[in-house]
Design a protein around this motif. Sequence first.
Motif, PDB file in Angstrom:
ATOM      1  N   HIS A   1       0.842  -1.194   0.000  1.00  0.00           N
ATOM      2  CA  HIS A   1       0.000   0.000   0.000  1.00  0.00           C
ATOM      3  C   HIS A   1       0.878   1.245   0.000  1.00  0.00           C
ATOM      4  CE1 HIS A   1      -3.447   2.581   0.834  1.00  0.00           C
ATOM      5  NE2 HIS A   1      -2.706   3.193   1.749  1.00  0.00           N
ATOM      6  N   ALA A   2       0.587   2.152  -0.904  1.00  0.00           N
ATOM      7  CA  ALA A   2       1.272   3.448  -0.945  1.00  0.00           C
ATOM      8  C   ALA A   2       0.358   4.481  -0.300  1.00  0.00           C
ATOM      9  CB  ALA A   2       1.584   3.842  -2.386  1.00  0.00           C
ATOM     10  N   PRO A   3       0.731   5.025   0.863  1.00  0.00           N
ATOM     11  CA  PRO A   3      -0.159   5.967   1.564  1.00  0.00           C
ATOM     12  C   PRO A   3      -0.421   7.223   0.743  1.00  0.00           C
ATOM     13  CG  PRO A   3       2.021   5.979   2.544  1.00  0.00           C
ATOM     14  CD  PRO A   3       1.999   4.840   1.588  1.00  0.00           C
ATOM     15  N   ARG A   4      -1.661   7.700   0.798  1.00  0.00           N
ATOM     16  CA  ARG A   4      -2.058   8.884   0.038  1.00  0.00           C
ATOM     17  C   ARG A   4      -2.335  10.087   0.932  1.00  0.00           C
ATOM     18  NH1 ARG A   4      -6.751   6.244  -3.498  1.00  0.00           N
ATOM     19  NH2 ARG A   4      -7.581   8.340  -3.212  1.00  0.00           N
ATOM     20  N   LEU A   5      -2.817   9.875   2.149  1.00  0.00           N
ATOM     21  CA  LEU A   5      -3.210  10.986   3.019  1.00  0.00           C
ATOM     22  C   LEU A   5      -2.322  11.116   4.249  1.00  0.00           C
ATOM     23  CD1 LEU A   5      -7.097  10.490   2.949  1.00  0.00           C
ATOM     24  CD2 LEU A   5      -5.715  12.010   1.534  1.00  0.00           C
ATOM     25  N   ALA A   6      -1.743  10.024   4.699  1.00  0.00           N
ATOM     26  CA  ALA A   6      -0.927  10.034   5.915  1.00  0.00           C
ATOM     27  C   ALA A   6       0.529   9.805   5.565  1.00  0.00           C
ATOM     28  CB  ALA A   6      -1.412   8.959   6.883  1.00  0.00           C
ATOM     29  N   LYS A   7       1.397  10.208   6.465  1.00  0.00           N
ATOM     30  CA  LYS A   7       2.832  10.013   6.282  1.00  0.00           C
ATOM     31  C   LYS A   7       3.299   8.844   7.142  1.00  0.00           C
ATOM     32  CE  LYS A   7       3.846  14.884   5.308  1.00  0.00           C
ATOM     33  NZ  LYS A   7       4.611  16.074   5.728  1.00  0.00           N
ATOM     34  N   PRO A   8       4.244   8.038   6.612  1.00  0.00           N
ATOM     35  CA  PRO A   8       4.766   6.921   7.418  1.00  0.00           C
ATOM     36  C   PRO A   8       5.396   7.434   8.702  1.00  0.00           C
ATOM     37  CG  PRO A   8       5.424   6.698   5.120  1.00  0.00           C
ATOM     38  CD  PRO A   8       4.835   8.066   5.262  1.00  0.00           C
ATOM     39  N   GLN A   9       5.226   6.665   9.787  1.00  0.00           N
ATOM     40  CA  GLN A   9       5.807   7.031  11.070  1.00  0.00           C
ATOM     41  C   GLN A   9       7.141   6.330  11.252  1.00  0.00           C
ATOM     42  OE1 GLN A   9       2.972   7.034  14.401  1.00  0.00           O
ATOM     43  NE2 GLN A   9       1.410   6.384  12.951  1.00  0.00           N
ATOM     44  N   GLU A  10       7.912   6.828  12.210  1.00  0.00           N
ATOM     45  CA  GLU A  10       9.198   6.225  12.541  1.00  0.00           C
ATOM     46  C   GLU A  10       8.941   5.009  13.416  1.00  0.00           C
ATOM     47  OE1 GLU A  10      13.238   5.766  12.272  1.00  0.00           O
ATOM     48  OE2 GLU A  10      12.050   7.327  11.314  1.00  0.00           O
ATOM     49  N   ALA A  11       9.159   3.819  12.888  1.00  0.00           N
ATOM     50  CA  ALA A  11       8.836   2.601  13.620  1.00  0.00           C
ATOM     51  C   ALA A  11       9.842   2.333  14.711  1.00  0.00           C
ATOM     52  CB  ALA A  11       8.796   1.415  12.656  1.00  0.00           C
TER      53      ALA A  11
ATOM     54  N   GLY B   1      -6.989  -4.083  29.357  1.00  0.00           N
ATOM     55  CA  GLY B   1      -6.605  -3.891  30.748  1.00  0.00           C
ATOM     56  C   GLY B   1      -6.648  -2.423  31.097  1.00  0.00           C
ATOM     57  N   SER B   2      -5.799  -2.014  32.018  1.00  0.00           N
ATOM     58  CA  SER B   2      -5.763  -0.613  32.437  1.00  0.00           C
ATOM     59  C   SER B   2      -4.845   0.229  31.568  1.00  0.00           C
ATOM     60  CB  SER B   2      -5.314  -0.516  33.903  1.00  0.00           C
ATOM     61  OG  SER B   2      -4.046  -1.134  34.072  1.00  0.00           O
ATOM     62  N   GLN B   3      -4.088  -0.404  30.652  1.00  0.00           N
ATOM     63  CA  GLN B   3      -3.148   0.308  29.787  1.00  0.00           C
ATOM     64  C   GLN B   3      -3.906   1.167  28.768  1.00  0.00           C
ATOM     65  OE1 GLN B   3       0.523  -0.212  29.814  1.00  0.00           O
ATOM     66  NE2 GLN B   3       0.253   1.754  28.846  1.00  0.00           N
ATOM     67  N   THR B   4      -3.468   2.400  28.593  1.00  0.00           N
ATOM     68  CA  THR B   4      -4.064   3.286  27.588  1.00  0.00           C
ATOM     69  C   THR B   4      -2.963   3.877  26.715  1.00  0.00           C
ATOM     70  OG1 THR B   4      -3.984   5.204  29.070  1.00  0.00           O
ATOM     71  CG2 THR B   4      -6.014   3.894  29.064  1.00  0.00           C
ATOM     72  N   VAL B   5      -3.306   4.205  25.480  1.00  0.00           N
ATOM     73  CA  VAL B   5      -2.362   4.860  24.570  1.00  0.00           C
ATOM     74  C   VAL B   5      -3.085   5.992  23.854  1.00  0.00           C
ATOM     75  CG1 VAL B   5      -0.956   2.796  24.185  1.00  0.00           C
ATOM     76  CG2 VAL B   5      -2.892   3.253  22.699  1.00  0.00           C
ATOM     77  N   GLU B   6      -2.338   6.945  23.386  1.00  0.00           N
ATOM     78  CA  GLU B   6      -2.886   8.072  22.621  1.00  0.00           C
ATOM     79  C   GLU B   6      -2.353   7.960  21.204  1.00  0.00           C
ATOM     80  OE1 GLU B   6      -5.269  11.153  21.905  1.00  0.00           O
ATOM     81  OE2 GLU B   6      -5.003  10.362  23.937  1.00  0.00           O
ATOM     82  N   ILE B   7      -3.241   7.727  20.229  1.00  0.00           N
ATOM     83  CA  ILE B   7      -2.779   7.499  18.853  1.00  0.00           C
ATOM     84  C   ILE B   7      -3.025   8.697  17.949  1.00  0.00           C
ATOM     85  CG2 ILE B   7      -3.158   5.006  19.050  1.00  0.00           C
ATOM     86  CD1 ILE B   7      -5.606   5.459  17.199  1.00  0.00           C
ATOM     87  N   GLY B   8      -3.793   9.669  18.401  1.00  0.00           N
ATOM     88  CA  GLY B   8      -4.092  10.814  17.560  1.00  0.00           C
ATOM     89  C   GLY B   8      -5.180  10.503  16.541  1.00  0.00           C
ATOM     90  N   GLU B   9      -5.293  11.350  15.532  1.00  0.00           N
ATOM     91  CA  GLU B   9      -6.362  11.214  14.542  1.00  0.00           C
ATOM     92  C   GLU B   9      -5.972  10.224  13.455  1.00  0.00           C
ATOM     93  OE1 GLU B   9      -9.017  14.092  11.546  1.00  0.00           O
ATOM     94  OE2 GLU B   9      -7.283  14.874  12.624  1.00  0.00           O
ATOM     95  N   VAL B  10      -6.947   9.436  13.012  1.00  0.00           N
ATOM     96  CA  VAL B  10      -6.728   8.527  11.883  1.00  0.00           C
ATOM     97  C   VAL B  10      -6.798   9.339  10.593  1.00  0.00           C
ATOM     98  CG1 VAL B  10      -7.608   6.517  10.657  1.00  0.00           C
ATOM     99  CG2 VAL B  10      -7.691   6.575  13.150  1.00  0.00           C
ATOM    100  N   GLU B  11      -5.796   9.186   9.748  1.00  0.00           N
ATOM    101  CA  GLU B  11      -5.696  10.034   8.553  1.00  0.00           C
ATOM    102  C   GLU B  11      -5.931   9.277   7.250  1.00  0.00           C
ATOM    103  OE1 GLU B  11      -1.808  11.684   8.929  1.00  0.00           O
ATOM    104  OE2 GLU B  11      -2.443  13.264  10.321  1.00  0.00           O
TER     105      GLU B  11
END
Length: 642
Positions: free
Chosen positions: A30-40, A167-177
Motif C-alpha cells: 500500500h502506498a499511503p495517500r493521506l498520511a505520512k509513514p511514522q518512525e517505527a 486492561g488498564s493500559q491506555t495509549v494516545e494514537i491521535g487522529e486517523v488520517e
Amino acid sequence: MVARDTMELKEEAIRGQYEAALGLVSGFDHAPRLAKPQEAAPASERSPGVGARPRFRSTVPGMAARPAVRPGGVRILDRIEALSDGLLSPGQAAALNMLRRSLAIALAMGETFAAQSGLAELKRSNLEGRLPEARRAEFGELLQAEALAVLYTFANATAFLIAPHLGSQTVEIGEVEEVLTDNAPLALQGALWELDQDIAVLATDDLRLVAVISAFAEALMQKVALRAETAPRLAAYSGGSWKVEADGLLIAGFRPARAAKGGQITMAFKKPHEVVGNHIAKYQSLRLAKMLMAYDFERRLNPFAELGGFIFTFMGDGKPGTGKTTLIQMMAGLLNDYCQNAGYPFRYQNFSIDQIDSYQGKSGQNAKSFVETILDPTAIGFGTIDDIDQVAGKRGDRQSSAGQQEVTAVFMGTFAGSGTVVRGNCTFGMFSNYPENVDDALRQRAGARFLVDGPQTREDYIDILSLLLGKNHSIPLGEHDLFAAQEIKKAVQASFAGHSRPHEAGLVKVWEDVGAKLGPLDTIAKIGAYLKAIQMADERFTGRAIKNITDAVKVRAMDFELPDEWMEEPDRFLFRSYDEKMQMIRELMTPITVDMVVQEINRYADSEFRYADNSDEVAVQNMMRDFARQEEAKRRYLESKS
C-alpha cells in the motif's frame, strides 16, 4: 428514533470471507495517500539460534506466499509476531484472530450492502463494460458509501471484540488520517496500513498491542461517522440493523456496539460500617446499590425504574473531609461484590478535572465517552463526577473555560434531556464541597440529595477515632458500645424525622408563615400551597424541583432494603424473570404518607436554600473585594497625579 428490524448477518457469509481477511492480515502493498509513514520502533531481537516461526501460506489468488517486508508492504502478522520471541503469545494470537474476524464481518457487510443498495448490479455492469454513462455518478457514490460502511463495520467489530481483552493500559494514537473511500478494498488497506504504523510505534508488549488496536478502532469509528454525515446513498446501511449471533455483535448503522465488559477497578473499597455518620446518604447508597442489581438484562429495564423509585442522578455535598470519597468507595465496593457474585459486568468511572482539555470540543468528547460507557445497557454502571463545581462551568460565567461549558452541556443533555432514557442499569453521582458554584439547571438535574455532613454526635466521633486508630494499640475503649450508633435503621429514622421541620433560616420563615395561615400540612392542597410559598421565596424552585421531590417520595415508598440473601444467592431474585422481580418488589412496597412528602420537601428545599445562601454570600464577598480594589486603585491614581 427510527425503528429497526434486526436481520442476521449469516455466519456462512462471514466465514466465506476468512480467506480474503487472512490475506489482508498476512500482507499486501500500500502506498499511503493521506498520511505520512511514522518512525517505527526497532524490532525486538530474537534469542540466538531461534528462527522465525513457520510462515503461513496465503491462499488468496495472486498473493505471494509470505513475501519479505518491502517498502510500502503491510504485514500485520509479521508486525505482531515481532513482539514475541519466536512463538506467538496467547494475547497476540487472540489479536490476530480478532482482526481476521473483524475483517471478515466487514467484508460480509459490504456484500450485504451492495446487494441491498443495487451496487452489486452496477459492479457487474461495470465489469462487463455496459454501465450507462448516466449512472456513473451513482456508481461512484455507492462505492464511496460501501467503503464507509465497510470501514465502520470493521472498526466497530474490532472495538467490540477486543474489549474483553483490555486492561488498564491506555495509549494516545491521535487522529486517523488514511481514510480512503474510493472503494471498500482500498479503504480496508488504508486503515490496516495506518494500524500497522501505530503498532510499530506504540505496541511494545501484549497489553499495549491490545490498547493500540482498541484506540485505533475507536478513532477510526469517529472519523468515519463524521465523514458519513455528509455522504450520500448510505440509507441501506444507516437505516438497517444486523446481528452477528456468534459474537453477540449488533451492527446498527453508525452507532458503536458496546461489549458487556467491566473495567478493572483499582480502588480501596470500604465496608458500610467504615462510613461513620452520613446516615441518610449511607442508607440511600446501600439501597441504590441493590436497586441497580434488580436490572433485567433481557428486558433492558429495571422494575424500580418502571415503578418510579429509581435514583438516576444524585448530588452529594458537604464540607471537605466529611466522607464523600468514603461513600463512593463503599457504594462501588458493594456493586463490585454484587456483580462478581452474579456474574454481571460492572463499570465504574470517575470524571475529573483532568479530562478538561484545552482543545475545542475535546472536553465534550471526553464527557460524552464517559456517559456512554456508564449508560451501556449491557452492564451495571456507576459514574461519579468529583468536584463537579470545578469540572462543569456555570453558563454565562466568564471565568468558566470553553471546556467546562462543553461538559455542562453534555451532562445536562444526558441527565434530563429530550433523549434521556432511564433503564435502571446505572446511576450518576455528582459530588462537591461547593454545590452553590454548580450551574443551577445542572444541579437541579440531581434527582436526589445526599447531605454528606460526616460524624455529628459524640458516639460518631468515638466510632471514627476507634476505626482510624486500628488495632495496633492497647488503649481501652471505655464506656461505649462501638458502632451501635451506626445501626442504619435506627439512625436513618432519626435523620428523616429531623426533617419534619426545615433547618435553613429562609425556609423556616416560609414554613412558619404557611403554618400560621393553613395549620398542619395534612392535605395535597395545603402541601401545594407550601410549595408555591417556597417558589415565591426562591424563584429557582421550579417544576423540576417538584419532580425531584416526588421521585424522592416514591423512593421512600420503597423504604425497604432488598434482603442480603437475594444478592448472595442470585437464583432467589437476580436471575428471576422481569415480571417475577416486579411482583417481589411490589410485595415489599409501603404506602406514601404525609410525613414522607413533607420531610422530602424540607430536605430538598433546605439544600436549595443552603446553596442559594452560600452562593449569594460568595457573590457579596467578591463584590466587596472588587469595590476595595477600585477604591485602592482610585487612591493610588489620585496620589500619582498630585
